[in-house]
Each structure stands twice: as C-alpha cells, then as structure tokens.
Design a protein around this motif. Structure first.
Motif, PDB file in Angstrom:
ATOM      1  N   ALA A  12       1.185   9.516  -6.757  1.00  0.00           N
ATOM      2  CA  ALA A  12       1.363  10.617  -7.707  1.00  0.00           C
ATOM      3  C   ALA A  12       2.753  10.564  -8.335  1.00  0.00           C
ATOM      4  O   ALA A  12       2.904  10.714  -9.552  1.00  0.00           O
ATOM      5  CB  ALA A  12       1.134  11.954  -7.005  1.00  0.00           C
ATOM      6  N   GLU A  13       3.757  10.343  -7.517  1.00  0.00           N
ATOM      7  CA  GLU A  13       5.121  10.242  -8.033  1.00  0.00           C
ATOM      8  C   GLU A  13       5.243   9.052  -8.979  1.00  0.00           C
ATOM      9  O   GLU A  13       5.849   9.155 -10.049  1.00  0.00           O
ATOM     10  CB  GLU A  13       6.109  10.099  -6.875  1.00  0.00           C
ATOM     11  N   TYR A  14       4.650   7.944  -8.620  1.00  0.00           N
ATOM     12  CA  TYR A  14       4.691   6.730  -9.440  1.00  0.00           C
ATOM     13  C   TYR A  14       4.059   6.968 -10.809  1.00  0.00           C
ATOM     14  O   TYR A  14       4.569   6.506 -11.830  1.00  0.00           O
ATOM     15  CB  TYR A  14       3.973   5.600  -8.696  1.00  0.00           C
ATOM     16  N   LEU A  15       2.950   7.724 -10.850  1.00  0.00           N
ATOM     17  CA  LEU A  15       2.252   7.997 -12.100  1.00  0.00           C
ATOM     18  C   LEU A  15       2.777   9.235 -12.824  1.00  0.00           C
ATOM     19  O   LEU A  15       2.389   9.497 -13.958  1.00  0.00           O
ATOM     20  CB  LEU A  15       0.755   8.164 -11.834  1.00  0.00           C
ATOM     21  N   GLY A  16       3.618  10.014 -12.139  1.00  0.00           N
ATOM     22  CA  GLY A  16       4.182  11.209 -12.755  1.00  0.00           C
ATOM     23  C   GLY A  16       3.215  12.382 -12.810  1.00  0.00           C
ATOM     24  O   GLY A  16       3.254  13.190 -13.734  1.00  0.00           O
ATOM     25  N   VAL A  17       2.343  12.459 -11.803  1.00  0.00           N
ATOM     26  CA  VAL A  17       1.384  13.564 -11.711  1.00  0.00           C
ATOM     27  C   VAL A  17       1.452  14.157 -10.302  1.00  0.00           C
ATOM     28  O   VAL A  17       2.149  13.636  -9.440  1.00  0.00           O
ATOM     29  CB  VAL A  17      -0.063  13.093 -12.018  1.00  0.00           C
ATOM     30  N   SER A  71       0.311  -2.355  -8.217  1.00  0.00           N
ATOM     31  CA  SER A  71      -0.185  -3.334  -9.193  1.00  0.00           C
ATOM     32  C   SER A  71      -1.566  -2.929  -9.716  1.00  0.00           C
ATOM     33  O   SER A  71      -1.856  -3.086 -10.909  1.00  0.00           O
ATOM     34  CB  SER A  71      -0.240  -4.736  -8.579  1.00  0.00           C
ATOM     35  N   GLU A  72      -2.409  -2.385  -8.845  1.00  0.00           N
ATOM     36  CA  GLU A  72      -3.739  -1.947  -9.274  1.00  0.00           C
ATOM     37  C   GLU A  72      -3.655  -0.688 -10.123  1.00  0.00           C
ATOM     38  O   GLU A  72      -4.419  -0.518 -11.081  1.00  0.00           O
ATOM     39  CB  GLU A  72      -4.635  -1.707  -8.062  1.00  0.00           C
ATOM     40  N   LEU A  73      -2.718   0.204  -9.800  1.00  0.00           N
ATOM     41  CA  LEU A  73      -2.520   1.401 -10.625  1.00  0.00           C
ATOM     42  C   LEU A  73      -2.031   1.002 -12.018  1.00  0.00           C
ATOM     43  O   LEU A  73      -2.501   1.546 -13.015  1.00  0.00           O
ATOM     44  CB  LEU A  73      -1.525   2.355  -9.957  1.00  0.00           C
ATOM     45  N   TRP A 132       0.845  -1.189   0.000  1.00  0.00           N
ATOM     46  CA  TRP A 132       0.000   0.000   0.000  1.00  0.00           C
ATOM     47  C   TRP A 132       0.881   1.239   0.000  1.00  0.00           C
ATOM     48  O   TRP A 132       1.854   1.318   0.753  1.00  0.00           O
ATOM     49  CB  TRP A 132      -0.896   0.022   1.240  1.00  0.00           C
ATOM     50  N   ILE A 133       0.543   2.198  -0.843  1.00  0.00           N
ATOM     51  CA  ILE A 133       1.275   3.465  -0.897  1.00  0.00           C
ATOM     52  C   ILE A 133       0.288   4.616  -0.702  1.00  0.00           C
ATOM     53  O   ILE A 133      -0.905   4.461  -0.924  1.00  0.00           O
ATOM     54  CB  ILE A 133       2.056   3.623  -2.220  1.00  0.00           C
ATOM     55  N   THR A 192      -3.925  16.142  -8.722  1.00  0.00           N
ATOM     56  CA  THR A 192      -4.497  15.526  -9.915  1.00  0.00           C
ATOM     57  C   THR A 192      -5.194  14.223  -9.556  1.00  0.00           C
ATOM     58  O   THR A 192      -6.312  13.950 -10.017  1.00  0.00           O
ATOM     59  CB  THR A 192      -3.398  15.266 -10.966  1.00  0.00           C
ATOM     60  N   ILE A 193      -4.574  13.422  -8.709  1.00  0.00           N
ATOM     61  CA  ILE A 193      -5.196  12.163  -8.291  1.00  0.00           C
ATOM     62  C   ILE A 193      -6.465  12.443  -7.499  1.00  0.00           C
ATOM     63  O   ILE A 193      -7.492  11.791  -7.712  1.00  0.00           O
ATOM     64  CB  ILE A 193      -4.214  11.293  -7.480  1.00  0.00           C
TER      65      ILE A 193
END
Length: 63
Positions: free
Chosen positions: A16-21, A50-52, A9-10, A25-26
């Motif tokens: 946001a960092e993982y997705l680059g936003v 994994s779900e993202l 869990w994050i 935004t999230i």
C-alpha cells in the motif's frame, strides 16, 4: 540484471505504501477481482514490487 529488491515479498502495508494507497484499498481491489498480483500465504497477502510495477504499467491498476 533484475533488481533483487523488486523480487522481495512484501506485506499488504508495504504494498500500500509503495503504491500510495491505503491497505483497505488493496483489500478492496482483491475482493473486486482487479487482478492485483497477490499471493495468499497463510492468512497474509504477499506481493512482489516487480509484479506490482508490471500490473500498474499494464493499465489494470486504474489508480
């Protein structure tokens, strides 16, 4: 075998960092019902990498 780091869990900042936003935004995606795979635990939004990943691959992310 599943990569255990993808099942951890994050928080919203890490997601946001993982997705680059940006975290805002999230939050906006969640408010607008974009089917972000998020769980509210207490007062915080939590995510699994994994779900993202699956959400992005599905095309629902529209990044």
């Amino acid at each position: 075998m599943t990569d255990m780091t993808n099942d951890k869990w994050i928080n919203i900042d890490e997601a946001a960092e993982y997705l680059g936003v940006k975290p805002a935004t999230i939050r906006d995606w969640i408010r607008k019902g974009k089917d972000v795979p998020a769980k509210k635990i207490g007062k915080q939004w939590k995510f699994k990498r994994s779900e993202l990943d699956q959400w992005v691959r599905s095309g629902k992310a529209e990044l």
